[in-house]
Design a protein around this motif. Structure first.
Motif, PDB file in Angstrom:
ATOM      1  N   MET A  85       1.081  -1.067  -0.114  1.00 39.80           N
ATOM      2  CA  MET A  85      -0.120  -0.544   0.172  1.00 39.80           C
ATOM      3  C   MET A  85       0.791   1.152  -0.052  1.00 39.80           C
ATOM      4  SD  MET A  85      -2.853   1.522   0.969  1.00 39.80           S
ATOM      5  CE  MET A  85      -3.154   3.151   0.968  1.00 39.80           C
ATOM      6  N   THR A  99       1.025   3.379  -3.474  1.00 37.62           N
ATOM      7  CA  THR A  99       1.466   5.388  -3.175  1.00 37.62           C
ATOM      8  C   THR A  99       1.822   6.322  -3.776  1.00 37.62           C
ATOM      9  OG1 THR A  99      -0.186   4.509  -0.869  1.00 37.62           O
ATOM     10  CG2 THR A  99       0.714   7.565  -0.885  1.00 37.62           C
ATOM     11  N   ARG A 157       0.633  10.651   5.007  1.00 38.77           N
ATOM     12  CA  ARG A 157       0.402  10.706   3.664  1.00 38.77           C
ATOM     13  C   ARG A 157      -0.818  10.297   2.824  1.00 38.77           C
ATOM     14  NH1 ARG A 157       3.333   5.747   3.825  1.00 38.77           N
ATOM     15  NH2 ARG A 157       5.372   6.124   4.220  1.00 38.77           N
ATOM     16  N   SER A 158      -1.109   8.532   3.583  1.00 41.91           N
ATOM     17  CA  SER A 158      -2.388   8.106   2.978  1.00 41.91           C
ATOM     18  C   SER A 158      -3.659   9.581   3.465  1.00 41.91           C
ATOM     19  CB  SER A 158      -3.112   6.960   3.707  1.00 41.91           C
ATOM     20  OG  SER A 158      -3.744   7.332   5.446  1.00 41.91           O
ATOM     21  N   PHE A 213      -2.151  11.170   0.582  1.00 41.05           N
ATOM     22  CA  PHE A 213      -2.967  10.555  -1.400  1.00 41.05           C
ATOM     23  C   PHE A 213      -4.853  11.039  -1.575  1.00 41.05           C
ATOM     24  CE2 PHE A 213      -3.647   7.064  -3.537  1.00 41.05           C
ATOM     25  CZ  PHE A 213      -3.060   7.616  -4.914  1.00 41.05           C
ATOM     26  N   LEU A 221      -4.880  14.656  -2.823  1.00 41.77           N
ATOM     27  CA  LEU A 221      -4.646  14.595  -4.477  1.00 41.77           C
ATOM     28  C   LEU A 221      -5.357  14.332  -5.356  1.00 41.77           C
ATOM     29  CD1 LEU A 221      -1.559  15.141  -4.931  1.00 41.77           C
ATOM     30  CD2 LEU A 221      -1.127  12.269  -5.775  1.00 41.77           C
ATOM     31  N   PHE A 249      -8.606  13.286  -5.180  1.00 37.81           N
ATOM     32  CA  PHE A 249     -10.106  13.944  -4.568  1.00 37.81           C
ATOM     33  C   PHE A 249      -9.319  15.395  -5.991  1.00 37.81           C
ATOM     34  CE2 PHE A 249     -13.401  12.898  -1.715  1.00 37.81           C
ATOM     35  CZ  PHE A 249     -13.103  11.477  -2.182  1.00 37.81           C
ATOM     36  N   THR A 288      -5.990   2.483  -9.478  1.00 41.52           N
ATOM     37  CA  THR A 288      -5.995   3.010  -7.613  1.00 41.52           C
ATOM     38  C   THR A 288      -7.260   2.579  -6.687  1.00 41.52           C
ATOM     39  OG1 THR A 288      -7.071   5.274  -8.023  1.00 41.52           O
ATOM     40  CG2 THR A 288      -4.729   5.449  -8.194  1.00 41.52           C
ATOM     41  N   ALA A 289      -8.534   1.769  -7.226  1.00 41.45           N
ATOM     42  CA  ALA A 289      -9.664   1.723  -6.742  1.00 41.45           C
ATOM     43  C   ALA A 289      -9.368   1.528  -5.155  1.00 41.45           C
ATOM     44  CB  ALA A 289     -10.149   0.398  -7.767  1.00 41.45           C
ATOM     45  N   LYS A 290      -8.163   0.789  -4.619  1.00 42.39           N
ATOM     46  CA  LYS A 290      -8.726   0.245  -3.926  1.00 42.39           C
ATOM     47  C   LYS A 290      -8.059   1.448  -2.899  1.00 42.39           C
ATOM     48  CE  LYS A 290      -6.741  -4.240  -1.594  1.00 42.39           C
ATOM     49  NZ  LYS A 290      -5.966  -5.230  -1.945  1.00 42.39           N
ATOM     50  N   GLN A 291      -6.948   1.947  -3.112  1.00 44.30           N
ATOM     51  CA  GLN A 291      -7.128   3.076  -2.273  1.00 44.30           C
ATOM     52  C   GLN A 291      -7.732   4.507  -1.885  1.00 44.30           C
ATOM     53  OE1 GLN A 291      -4.396   2.064  -4.016  1.00 44.30           O
ATOM     54  NE2 GLN A 291      -2.402   2.796  -4.172  1.00 44.30           N
ATOM     55  N   PHE A 292      -7.881   4.510  -3.564  1.00 40.90           N
ATOM     56  CA  PHE A 292      -9.802   5.641  -3.922  1.00 40.90           C
ATOM     57  C   PHE A 292     -10.702   4.869  -2.603  1.00 40.90           C
ATOM     58  CE2 PHE A 292     -11.957   8.744  -4.969  1.00 40.90           C
ATOM     59  CZ  PHE A 292     -11.842   8.998  -6.152  1.00 40.90           C
ATOM     60  N   VAL A 293     -11.014   3.795  -2.346  1.00 45.04           N
ATOM     61  CA  VAL A 293     -12.333   3.230  -1.591  1.00 45.04           C
ATOM     62  C   VAL A 293     -11.492   3.252  -0.789  1.00 45.04           C
ATOM     63  CG1 VAL A 293     -13.351   1.077  -0.630  1.00 45.04           C
ATOM     64  CG2 VAL A 293     -12.901   2.096  -3.108  1.00 45.04           C
ATOM     65  N   VAL A 328     -11.854   7.042   1.021  1.00 43.39           N
ATOM     66  CA  VAL A 328     -12.931   7.755   1.282  1.00 43.39           C
ATOM     67  C   VAL A 328     -13.886   7.474   2.334  1.00 43.39           C
ATOM     68  CG1 VAL A 328     -15.303   7.709   0.174  1.00 43.39           C
ATOM     69  CG2 VAL A 328     -13.450   7.955  -0.872  1.00 43.39           C
ATOM     70  N   MET A 329     -13.323   6.403   2.789  1.00 46.06           N
ATOM     71  CA  MET A 329     -14.052   5.465   4.227  1.00 46.06           C
ATOM     72  C   MET A 329     -12.871   5.822   5.521  1.00 46.06           C
ATOM     73  SD  MET A 329     -14.850   2.235   2.289  1.00 46.06           S
ATOM     74  CE  MET A 329     -15.711   1.135   4.788  1.00 46.06           C
ATOM     75  N   ALA A 380     -14.197   9.429   5.831  1.00 49.03           N
ATOM     76  CA  ALA A 380     -15.590   9.756   6.417  1.00 49.03           C
ATOM     77  C   ALA A 380     -15.076   9.804   8.549  1.00 49.03           C
ATOM     78  CB  ALA A 380     -16.133   8.503   5.978  1.00 49.03           C
ATOM     79  N   VAL A 381     -14.725   8.538   8.408  1.00 52.05           N
ATOM     80  CA  VAL A 381     -14.349   8.767  10.065  1.00 52.05           C
ATOM     81  C   VAL A 381     -13.598   9.248  10.509  1.00 52.05           C
ATOM     82  CG1 VAL A 381     -13.028   6.826  12.360  1.00 52.05           C
ATOM     83  CG2 VAL A 381     -13.516   5.866   9.583  1.00 52.05           C
ATOM     84  N   THR A 426     -13.846  -5.562  -1.876  1.00 49.32           N
ATOM     85  CA  THR A 426     -13.596  -4.103  -2.708  1.00 49.32           C
ATOM     86  C   THR A 426     -13.806  -4.153  -4.383  1.00 49.32           C
ATOM     87  OG1 THR A 426     -11.251  -5.247  -1.328  1.00 49.32           O
ATOM     88  CG2 THR A 426     -11.564  -3.030  -3.267  1.00 49.32           C
ATOM     89  N   SER A 432     -16.002  -0.305  -5.004  1.00 47.85           N
ATOM     90  CA  SER A 432     -15.575   0.302  -6.601  1.00 47.85           C
ATOM     91  C   SER A 432     -16.455   0.336  -7.525  1.00 47.85           C
ATOM     92  CB  SER A 432     -13.935  -0.345  -6.772  1.00 47.85           C
ATOM     93  OG  SER A 432     -13.276  -0.576  -6.221  1.00 47.85           O
ATOM     94  N   LEU A 457     -18.672   2.949  -6.068  1.00 42.13           N
ATOM     95  CA  LEU A 457     -17.803   4.149  -6.326  1.00 42.13           C
ATOM     96  C   LEU A 457     -17.842   5.093  -8.068  1.00 42.13           C
ATOM     97  CD1 LEU A 457     -16.483   6.574  -4.696  1.00 42.13           C
ATOM     98  CD2 LEU A 457     -14.773   5.392  -4.442  1.00 42.13           C
ATOM     99  N   LEU A 474     -20.361   4.435   0.961  1.00 41.83           N
ATOM    100  CA  LEU A 474     -18.975   4.467   1.329  1.00 41.83           C
ATOM    101  C   LEU A 474     -18.920   5.259   2.617  1.00 41.83           C
ATOM    102  CD1 LEU A 474     -16.461   3.968  -1.747  1.00 41.83           C
ATOM    103  CD2 LEU A 474     -17.819   2.315  -0.420  1.00 41.83           C
ATOM    104  N   ILE A 475     -19.148   6.460   2.681  1.00 40.64           N
ATOM    105  CA  ILE A 475     -19.245   6.905   4.195  1.00 40.64           C
ATOM    106  C   ILE A 475     -19.643   6.401   5.489  1.00 40.64           C
ATOM    107  CG2 ILE A 475     -19.720   8.812   5.179  1.00 40.64           C
ATOM    108  CD1 ILE A 475     -17.552  10.658   3.003  1.00 40.64           C
ATOM    109  N   ALA A 524     -18.233   3.363   6.792  1.00 41.05           N
ATOM    110  CA  ALA A 524     -16.847   3.454   7.491  1.00 41.05           C
ATOM    111  C   ALA A 524     -17.543   3.925   8.791  1.00 41.05           C
ATOM    112  CB  ALA A 524     -15.829   5.167   6.878  1.00 41.05           C
TER     113      ALA A 524
END
Lengths: 415, 277, 302
Positions: free
Chosen positions: A1, A5, B193-194, B197, B200, B202, B262-267, B270-271, B274-275, C107, C111, C114, C178-179, C182
Motif C-alpha cells: 500500500m 501510494t 501520507r494516506s 494521497f 491528491l 480528490f 487506484t480503486a483500492k486506495q480510492f475506496v 474515502v472511507m 469519513a471516520v 473491494t 469500487s 464508487l 462508503l461514507i 465507514a
C-alpha cells in the motif's frame, strides 16, 4: 500500500512534468518572418479551404482556425476584448454585432476603401457612430423555403416549386393553412420549428424590436405581434419547438419537418443533418416577402500583433471572387455586389435540391429585402420571445400568457 | 413487531448488488454503444444496447472538432499541478495549525472555518476580471491558481496531522536542530501520507471535472479542458449524438484508467476520511 | 538553556506564520478579493466592455422584486431535495448491505458503486439527457410497458428537475454509501451484542443504535450535499438545451444559472453581482443553521 501510494504519486508527478515539457516544446517561437494569424469562429463558416489557399499565395502567413460553439465563441470574444487578449481575427454573427459596434476602440478600423464592394445594408451595421468600420460582411441570409417533394406528394399537395410557392402566395396565412392541411392528411409535422417561423417573420420587417430612433418597440410593434400569432398558431404542426435543437435535427433527418424556413446557409445545414435525403428536397419562395436571417462579419482585434496582415487577409477572404467560391462550394450567399450579380452565382443550381435554381432564388430574395433596425439587445429580446413560443408549443402556457410573460422577462433583461 | 433484515442475506443480497452495479456501469457502457453506432441509434425503439461498428468514423468526427491530445494534455496539466500544489499548501498549513505553537493559532483557524462556508463559485465573475487584469485570461495558469489553496484541504490535513503526528516528534526534531520545514517535510508528511494521497486524488478529480470556471476563462481551443471540449460537442451545430457520447467517454477515459489503477486506495481513502471527518 | 528554548519558540512562531502564509495569501487574492469585488460591482450598471455607472442600491431593489430570483431559488431547492433525500436513504441502505460480514468480493462491490463518482457532471448530463429524451428515449420506452408516459422530461419543470436530481444521485450515492459504511464499521460491536441479549429486534437496533451512532456522519453528508446542491450548474445547463436561460420557461433555472445568464447572456454584470450577493447570504444562512444544529447534536451526543 505504501509503495503503491508512493509510486502513484511519483507517476503523477512524472506525467505532469512530461506534459509541461511537451507544452514547452509546442510553444517554441516560430521563424521570424513567418506570421500566424488566429481566426476564431463557430463551427464551419465555410472558410477552411480558403485558409489553405491564402497560405499557398502567401507562404509566410498561416491561418489557424479556432472553432468553438456559437455562444461560447461570442462570450469568448467578449471576454477577450475586455482583457485585451485573444484571436487576431474573429467572426461576429449578425445578432451580436449591434453590441460590439458600441465599442469601436476594441477593433481595427477597415476604413471605407472597400465599401463600394458590398451591399449597403450589410455594410452599415458594422459602422460605429464614430465612423469606425469594425469588419467586412460575409454572407446574406435572404430566405426561401426548402421542402420535401416526396412528403408533399404523399400528403396530396403539389410538389413543383411554382405551385408550392402559390400555396402561400397570400403570405403566412397560406403557410399556416398548408401546415394544417398537411398534418391533417398525414399525421406528421409540417414546419421545422415554431422558433424559426417566429424569427423568419420578424426578420421580414425593417422595424423589429427597436425603432429607427433607437427606442424599444417590441411590445407595440404589430409585426412582432403578427409573427407571434403565426408562430404560436403553427406550433401543433411543427416538428420541433426550438430551432437548432437535437429535436429539430431529428425532425429534419426523420422527415418530421416537411418544410424548412431556409436562408441560403440553411441549405448547407440540411445537407449535414440529413445527408440521406439528397434529391428529395426542392426550394420554393418564402411567404411574406424578403427578409434577412443571419449573416456575419469578420473583424480584426485591436490587440492583434499583426493588424495589417490580418486586415489584408480579411479583405482578400471576403473579396467578391472568394465570396463567389464560398457560395459555389459551401452555399453561403454573397454580400459582395459583384459576386451576387456574377453569372456563375445567379445561374447556380443545387443537385441536392433537385437542381433548384438556388442562385436565382436567393438573388431575387436579396433584391426584395428590407434592411432591419437592430440594437444591442435585439438578440436577447429575440431569445426571450423564441423561448416563449416554445412554452406554447410544449403546451405549458396559452399564447396570451406566454406573450405577457415574455414581455415581463424582456423588460427585466433590458433594464 | 418481528421484522428482520433477512433480505440482507444471500442470494438476494448479491442480486441487489448486481442490480446496483449494473446501474452504476450502464451509462458508461451506453456511451460506448452510442459512440460506436450511427446517428439513428440514439432514438430507436427498442433502444440500441449493442455496440455498432461506426467507432472509427465517429472518432474521426470528434478529432475534427477538437484535438484530443491537446485537451488531455491541458486537463492533465491543470489537474496534476493543482493537486500537487494544493496538497503542498494544505499539508503545510495543516501542519502549522495542528502542531506549531504561535500566537493566534486558534483565532486564525476560526477564520478558516468561516471561510469553509463561503461558496467561492460566487466570486467567479470578479475572479474572471481579476484574471483579465493580470493578463491570465485564457491561460492554463488561470485554471490552476484559484484552486492552489483549498479551505477544505487545510481542514482535512489539520485533522490528519492532529491524529497521526505525535507532538513529541516535533520537539525531538527541534532539539536535534532540524528546521521546522525539515520537520514538516521528513517527519510529519510521511505520517499523513494516506490522507494526503486522498486529497491528491480528490483534487485531481475535481480539477479534471471542473466546468463552470474553465467554461468562461478558456477562450481558444488550445486551452480547452476535457469538460469544455465535451460541452463543445453538445451544441446545436453538431447533430451527431455518437460524437457527443463517444467524446464524453473519451474525455472520461483517463479518469476511468486512473480509478481502475487506484480503486483500492480510492475506496480506502474515502472511507478513511469519513471516520476522521 | 533557557535562552535556546526562547529562540526555538520564536522560530516556531515564525515558522507557523510562514507556513500559513501561502494559504492566506492565495486565498485572499483568489478567494476573498473576488467576493469583495462582487459587493463593489453590485452597486453599478455595467456591460463589461463599457463604463461602470453607479446605481446605488438599484440592483438590490430590483433583485428583491424579481420573481426569477425566487423561482430560481425554488428550482435550486427543489432539485436539491429531489437529489439529497433519496440519495442519502439509498446510500444508507446500500451501506447496510455492504456491511454484511459474510459478503465476498468487498473491494469489487465498493469500487463499482464508487465508479460513477469519477465522471464529470458534463458527461453525466449528456448521457442522462439522451436516456431521458422526450421522444424515442430509453426511459420513456421502458415506461411505455408500464402504461406510463411518454413523460415530457425536457418540457415539464418537475419531471426535468427529477432527471437533473437523478444525475446528482447517480454520481453521489456510491460515495455517500462508503461514507456511511465507514461509520457503520466504527460502531462498537458490543452495543449490538448487548441489545441482542436484551432481545431487541434488528429494526429497533437500527433505530436505537445505528442511527444515533452515525448521526454526525449523517450531518456531514447533509452539509456537503447542501453546499454542493445550492451551487448546481453544469447539469441544468447541459440538460435544458437553452444555454443559461435554463429551459424554455426557466423551469431549470437555478441560482447559479441565473447569475451566469445575467452576466454573460444579458451583459448585466452589476445585477449579476447582486444575485451573487443574494445567493451568498442565503448559503451563509443555511450553512449557519446547519452548523448550529450539527454542533448542538454533536454536543448532545457527548
Amino acid at each position: 500500500m505504501k509503495k503503491a501510494t508512493k509510486a502513484s504519486i511519483a507517476s503523477v508527478l512524472l506525467l505532469a512534468m512530461t506534459a509541461v515539457g511537451l507544452s514547452g516544446c509546442s510553444a517554441a517561437p516560430a521563424e521570424e518572418e513567418n506570421i500566424t494569424l488566429t481566426f476564431g469562429d463557430w463551427g464551419d463558416m465555410g472558410f477552411k479551404e480558403l485558409f489553405t489557399e491564402y497560405h499557398n499565395l502567401h507562404p509566410n502567413i498561416t491561418i489557424v482556425e479556432k472553432s468553438s460553439e456559437y455562444n461560447k465563441h461570442h462570450e469568448g470574444l467578449l471576454t477577450a476584448l475586455a482583457s485585451g487578449k485573444g484571436n487576431d481575427i474573429n467572426g461576429v454573427e449578425g445578432s451580436w454585432m449591434p453590441y460590439f459596434v458600441q465599442y469601436p476602440d476594441k477593433f481595427l478600423d477597415f476604413g471605407t476603401d472597400k465599401q463600394a464592394d458590398y451591399l449597403d445594408w450589410r455594410w452599415n451595421p458594422a459602422v460605429a457612430t464614430d465612423g469606425t468600420v469594425l469588419g467586412l460582411p460575409t454572407d446574406v441570409g435572404g430566405m426561401a423555403v426548402a421542402y420535401r417533394t416526396d412528403l408533399f406528394e404523399a400528403a396530396g399537395l403539389p410538389s413543383d416549386p411554382e405551385s408550392v410557392s402559390a400555396l402561400w402566395a397570400n403570405g403566412w396565412d397560406g403557410y399556416l393553412a398548408t401546415a394544417k392541411k398537411y398534418t391533417d392528411a398525414t399525421g406528421k409535422k409540417f414546419a421545422d420549428s415554431t422558433q424559426s417561423v417566429f424569427s423568419g417573420i420578424v426578420a421580414q420587417t425593417p422595424e423589429q424590436y427597436y425603432s429607427a430612433s433607437g427606442d424599444y418597440v417590441y411590445e407595440t410593434n404589430p409585426s412582432v405581434k403578427a409573427a407571434w400569432k403565426t408562430a404560436t398558431d403553427i406550433a401543433p404542426y411543427a416538428g420541433s419547438a426550438a430551432v437548432f435543437s437535437t429535436e429539430w435535427n431529428a425532425a429534419i433527418a426523420d422527415g418530421n419537418a416537411a418544410a424548412v424556413l431556409a436562408p441560403a446557409w440553411m441549405l448547407t445545414m440540411i445537407k449535414g443533418i440529413a445527408p440521406k435525403t439528397e434529391g428529395k428536397w426542392n426550394v420554393a419562395s418564402v411567404p411574406g416577402g424578403g427578409g434577412n436571417w443571419g449573416g456575419s462579419w469578420v473583424t480584426v482585434s485591436k490587440s492583434s500583433a499583426h493588424p495589417e496582415e490580418a486586415k489584408a487577409f480579411v479583405e482578400w477572404l471576403l473579396a467578391p471572387e472568394q465570396q463567389k467560391t464560398i457560395f459555389l462550394t459551401k452555399g453561403n450567399f454573397p454580400s459582395a455586389v459583384a459576386a451576387l450579380n456574377d453569372e456563375a452565382v445567379t445561374s447556380y443550381k443545387d443537385p441536392f435540391y433537385m437542381n433548384a435554381p438556388v442562385g436565382q432564388i436567393y438573388s431575387s430574395a436579396v433584391a426584395t429585402l428590407k434592411p432591419a433596425i437592430l440594437g444591442p439587445k435585439s438578440a436577447s429580446i429575440g431569445t426571450s420571445f423564441q423561448n416563449a413560443t416554445t412554452t406554447v408549443a410544449q403546451g405549458k402556457k396559452t399564447a396570451d400568457e406566454a406573450w405577457a410573460d415574455a414581455l415581463a422577462e424582456i423588460a427585466k433583461n433590458t433594464k | 413487531m418481528k421484522i428482520s433484515f433477512s433480505w440482507l442475506k444471500q442470494p438476494s443480497l448479491y442480486g441487489m448488488l448486481i442490480i446496483v452495479a449494473l446501474l452504476s456501469l450502464f451509462p458508461f457502457y451506453w456511451m460506448y454503444v452510442i459512440g460506436s453506432s450511427d446517428n439513428s441509434a440514439i432514438a430507436t425503439i427498442p433502444p440500441t444496447i449493442v455496440p455498432g461498428n461506426n467507432w472509427p468514423a465517429n472518432f474521426a468526427q470528434i478529432t475534427e472538432m477538437f484535438n484530443i491530445w491537446t485537451v488531455y494534455r491541458n486537463s492533465f496539466i491543470v489537474a496534476a499541478v493543482t493537486a500537487i500544489l494544493q496538497v503542498f499548501t494544505s499539508t503545510l498549513a495543516g501542519f502549522a495549525f495542528a502542531k506549531l505553537r504561535f500566537r493566534g493559532n486558534q483565532a486564525l483557524f476560526g477564520v478558516v472555518m468561516v471561510f469553509l462556508m463561503i461558496p467561492l463559485q460566487l466570486g467567479i465573475i470578479p475572479l474572471y476580471l481579476l484574471m483579465s487584469k493580470i493578463g491570465l485570461v485564457d491561460t492554463l495558469a488561470a485554471l490552476i491558481l484559484p484552486y492552489v489553496v483549498s479551505v477544505f484541504g487545510v481542514f482535512w490535513m489539520r485533522q490528519a496531522m492532529l491524529s497521526n503526528v505525535p507532538s513529541e516528534l516535533i520537539d525531538s526534531g527541534a532539539v536535534d536542530g532540524a528546521g521546522f520545514f525539515r520537520i514538516y517535510w521528513s517527519l510529519a508528511l510521511p505520517l499523513v501520507r494516506s490522507s494526503a494521497f486522498v486529497l491528491l486524488l480528490f483534487t485531481f478529480l475535481t480539477a479534471w471535472n471542473d466546468f463552470a470556471w474553465p467554461l468562461i476563462i478558456t477562450q481558444t481551443p488550445d486551452n480547452f479542458t476535457a469538460q469544455v471540449a465535451v460541452s463543445q460537442l453538445n451544441s446545436a451545430n453538431n447533430p451527431s449524438y455518437p460524437s457527443i457520447l463517444g467524446g464524453s467517454l473519451l474525455m472520461a477515459l483517463p479518469l476511468i484508467a486512473m480509478f481502475i489503477v487506484t480503486a483500492k486506495q480510492f475506496v480506502a481513502g474515502v472511507m478513511d476520511g469519513a471516520v476522521k471527518g | 538553556m533557557s535562552k535556546a528554548i526562547h529562540i526555538s519558540r520564536k522560530e516556531e512562531s515564525r515558522a507557523g506564520y510562514l507556513f500559513l502564509s501561502p494559504f492566506f495569501l492565495l486565498f485572499g487574492i483568489f478567494g476573498l478579493l473576488p467576493i469583495i469585488f462582487t459587493f463593489y460591482v453590485s452597486f453599478f450598471k455595467w456591460d463589461l466592455l463599457g463604463t461602470q455607472e453607479w446605481v446605488g442600491l438599484d440592483n438590490y431593489i430590483e433583485l428583491v422584486a424579481d420573481e426569477r430570483f425566487y423561482s430560481s431559488l425554488g428550482n435550486t431547492i427543489s432539485i436539491f431535495l429531489l437529489s439529497s433525500a433519496p440519495q442519502l436513504v439509498a446510500a444508507l441502505l446500500l451501506a447496510l448491505v455492504l456491511n454484511n460480514k459474510k459478503l465476498r468480493f468487498r473491494t469489487f462491490w465498493r469500487s463499482v458503486i464508487l465508479f460513477p463518482f469519477i465522471t464529470s457532471t458534463v458527461a453525466v448530463a449528456v448521457v442522462f439527457g439522451a436516456m431521458f429524451a422526450d421522444n424515442g428515449g430509453m426511459v420513456n420506452w421502458a415506461l411505455g410497458f408500464l402504461g406510463v408516459g411518454p413523460v415530457p422530461w425536457h418540457a415539464d419543470g418537475l419531471a426535468g428537475q427529477f432527471v437533473i436530481a437523478m444525475m446528482v444521485n447517480w454520481r453521489w450515492t456510491g460515495y455517500n454509501t462508503l461514507i456511511f459504511l465507514a461509520a457503520l464499521q466504527a460502531i462498537p460491536a458490543e452495543l449490538y451484542e448487548a441489545a441482542e441479549v436484551d432481545g431487541a429486534t434488528k429494526l429497533s437496533q437500527f433505530f436505537n443504535i445505528t442511527i444515533p451512532q452515525i448521526r454526525p456522519t449523517i450531518f456531514f453528508t447533509v452539509v456537503t450535499s447542501t453546499i454542493g446542491g445550492l451551487q448546481i450548474f453544469a447539469e441544468p445547463y447541459m440538460f435544458s438545451g437553452t444555454g443559461y436561460a435554463g429551459g424554455s420557461d426557466g423551469q431549470f433555472r437555478t441560482m447559479t444559472l441565473f447569475l451566469f445568464d445575467q452576466a454573460f447572456a444579458q451583459l448585466r454584470l452589476g445585477y449579476s453581482s447582486a444575485i451573487a450577493v443574494g445567493l451568498f447570504l442565503i448559503i451563509a444562512i443555511i450553512a449557519g443553521v446547519n452548523f448550529l444544529i450539527s454542533s448542538k447534536l454533536v454536543k448532545a451526543d457527548k
